[in-house]
Design a protein around this motif. Structure first.
Motif, PDB file in Angstrom:
ATOM      1  N   ILE A 161      51.148 -40.171 109.093  1.00  0.00           N
ATOM      2  CA  ILE A 161      52.098 -39.987 108.001  1.00  0.00           C
ATOM      3  C   ILE A 161      53.101 -41.137 107.946  1.00  0.00           C
ATOM      4  O   ILE A 161      53.704 -41.395 106.895  1.00  0.00           O
ATOM      5  N   GLN A 164      50.886 -43.751 106.086  1.00  0.00           N
ATOM      6  CA  GLN A 164      50.523 -43.217 104.766  1.00  0.00           C
ATOM      7  C   GLN A 164      49.261 -43.852 104.173  1.00  0.00           C
ATOM      8  O   GLN A 164      49.284 -44.421 103.079  1.00  0.00           O
ATOM      9  N   ASN A 169      46.662 -38.905 101.976  1.00  0.00           N
ATOM     10  CA  ASN A 169      47.152 -38.290 100.737  1.00  0.00           C
ATOM     11  C   ASN A 169      46.049 -37.491 100.054  1.00  0.00           C
ATOM     12  O   ASN A 169      46.305 -36.436  99.459  1.00  0.00           O
ATOM     13  N   THR A 174      50.737 -35.091 104.467  1.00  0.00           N
ATOM     14  CA  THR A 174      51.971 -35.818 104.180  1.00  0.00           C
ATOM     15  C   THR A 174      53.058 -35.354 105.132  1.00  0.00           C
ATOM     16  O   THR A 174      52.860 -34.429 105.929  1.00  0.00           O
TER      17      THR A 174
END
Length: 525
Positions: A161, A164, A169, A174
């Protein structure tokens, strides 16, 4: 290895997988604290309720009835129900929509914590005397493996996270959902354990007590050399003569408190309190939080947690190699002393800490708050975390969420982080080498078969009251009210008391059959 020993190992390993699921459960939650605080705006008391209170209460309820169910329906069937509870709890935790639903799901998981008690009971009843220490120790080994895997998975999720990537996603991983993924990772291991339990036999001692002697002999033939089957079967029958049915809970309690078993009860309760009050459950449940107070970001805290978990795993493995060579008493005695020294180092490290905010460190919070409110605190040295938190309260009032206050404390900390880190490593190593595995081994050995269904859960109930509820539930409150250093000094004192208890009370049980140990502890009574 004899085929019989291989069977005993396989059955023990499958049953001990409940320890792996337990380890996952208590360590995965440690990674979620920051995120569930933000998700549900939890108070310190509510955090303690989620981390330790819910599971502790569930464990108490389960242990009150575990004796009845394992005597009435057998060790195996009770373990299958427990595995199902773990599975339901994992699903409910991952999809919880409020503090109340998360608490309820964690409570169900607490009901399943009785698996530790029943695993020790079951393995102690099927293991050959010369392997019993190692096989019962598999339970603790799997707990530590579960803890390490959970810490590693938490670290991986935090790393993902932070970077990212697109795939994260795409699957919905997240910062907002990370805690759900952490808790949901328990689902597959719980399902696997549930299925594997159908392949283990019932305890032969339970079968004899309930009149299934032919089935008991068949089970013994699977776990003992052919030339020893008749001897072991006769020894079990002789020991259980007059107990051809499982005693009721009241009958077992009556025997447990008789003078001839008072020493065994005192050792069991004392060992349970020693393991609980040393502070291990607080360290496990809040390890990333503790490391964040040393200074550093989320990734650093989780990375340090993984290293500590790996070291704990190594020392648990070492304990299993040594337990049937060195014996229970020496390992427990020196391990308790080692834990006390290590906890003293941790407490000293926090006691020497100071806290100071600078203009540079405060600038990082521009987007989260009015940093002008912190101007009176800039470049002021505070001599304790309590003093620093009082200053925060005076300047920010009640407007600041607890997560913001925690982050400010983290960036302000000035301490000998290496000292605290070394102390925690030493404590975790000492616990996993001694206090962790030896208590369950002792409980599986010191009580006669006919009362084991009540005696072991009763000692585990003591362990749960203090270690499962009191320690982890009060830890956030202690940090908030007493301060970090005072909290760890309290754990240090309990470790010292534990070492004296072992020195004066705990006997050696290495290499003795359960029947021989019963004779040893009841001699002269």
């Amino acid at each position: 290895m004899y085929s019989a020993n291989r069977n005993a190992f396989f059955f023990s390993f499958v049953v001990a997988l409940g320890g792996f699921v337990f380890g996952l459960d208590i360590a995965l939650i440690s990674g979620t604290i920051k995120y569930i605080i933000a998700e549900f705006n939890l108070s310190a008391f509510q955090v303690g309720a989620i981390v330790g209170g819910a599971t502790g209460l569930g464990s108490i309820v389960a242990l009150l009835y575990a004796g009845y169910f394992c005597e009435r329906y057998g060790r195996k069937n009770t373990l299958i129900v427990i595995a199902a509870l773990y599975l339901i709890s994992a699903v409910g935790s991952a999809f919880a929509m409020s503090f109340e639903t998360l608490f309820a799901a964690r409570f169900l998981g607490g009901l399943a914590f009785a698996s530790l008690t029943l695993a020790s009971m079951y393995i102690g009843e099927i293991a050959p005397p010369e392997l019993r220490g190692k096989l019962v120790g598999l339970n603790q080994m799997n707990i530590v493996v579960g803890i390490f895997v959970a810490q590693l998975l938490n670290f991986c999720i935090i790393t993902v996270i932070g970077s990212q990537p697109a795939w994260a996603n795409w699957i919905g991983l997240t910062a907002l959902t990370s805690w759900r993924w952490m808790l949901g990772l328990e689902i597959l291991p719980a399902l696997l354990w549930f299925l594997l339990l159908f392949f283990v036999p019932e305890s032969p001692r339970w079968l004899v007590m309930n009149g299934f002697k032919h089935k008991a002999k068949e089970v013994i033939a699977k776990i003992a050399p052919a030339e020893m089957v008749k001897h072991q079967f006769a020894q079990i029958c002789e020991n259980l003569r007059g107990a051809e049915h499982s005693l009721s809970v009241n009958e077992q309690l009556g025997l447990l408190f008789k003078s001839r078993l008072r020493i065994a009860l005192f050792i069991g309760v004392g060992a349970a309190m020693l393991q609980s009050l040393c502070g291990m459950n607080a360290v496990l449940g809040y390890m990333p939080f503790i490391f964040s107070q040393v200074g550093g970001g989320d990734v650093s805290a989780f990375q340090q947690t993984v290293w500590v978990g790996a070291i704990g795993l190594f020392f648990t493995f070492l304990a299993l190699l040594m337990i049937d060579r060195m014996g229970r008493r020496p390992i427990l005695l020196w391990g308790s002393a080692w834990a006390a020294i290590s906890m003293g180092i941790v407490a000293y490290g926090f006691a020497e800490a100071t806290y100071m905010l600078t203009a540079e460190s405060v600038a990082a919070f521009d987007g989260r708050m009015d940093t002008g409110l912190l101007a009176p605190m800039l470049d002021v040295e505070y001599l304790s975390d309590l003093e620093f938190k009082r200053a925060l309260a005076a300047n920010l009032g009640s407007i600041a969420p607890s997560s913001l206050q925690a982050d400010l404390l983290n960036v302000a900390a000035r301490m000998q982080g290496v000292l605290v880190f070394a102390g925690l490593i030493g404590f975790v190593a000492a616990f996993n080498f001694s206090l962790g595995p030896v208590m369950w081994i002792l409980l599986s050995e010191i009580f006669p078969t006919r009362i084991r269904g009540v005696a072991i859960p009763a000692c585990a109930l003591v362990c749960t009251l203090f270690g499962g509820i009191l320690v982890p539930t009060l830890f956030p409150w202690q940090i908030e009210v007493q301060g970090v250093a005072a909290t760890f000094w309290i754990y240090f004192c309990f470790c010292v008391l534990g070492a004296f208890f072992v020195l004066k009370v705990v006997p050696e049980t290495k290499g003795k059959s359960l029947e021989e140990i019963e004779t040893l502890l009841t001699a002269g009574n």
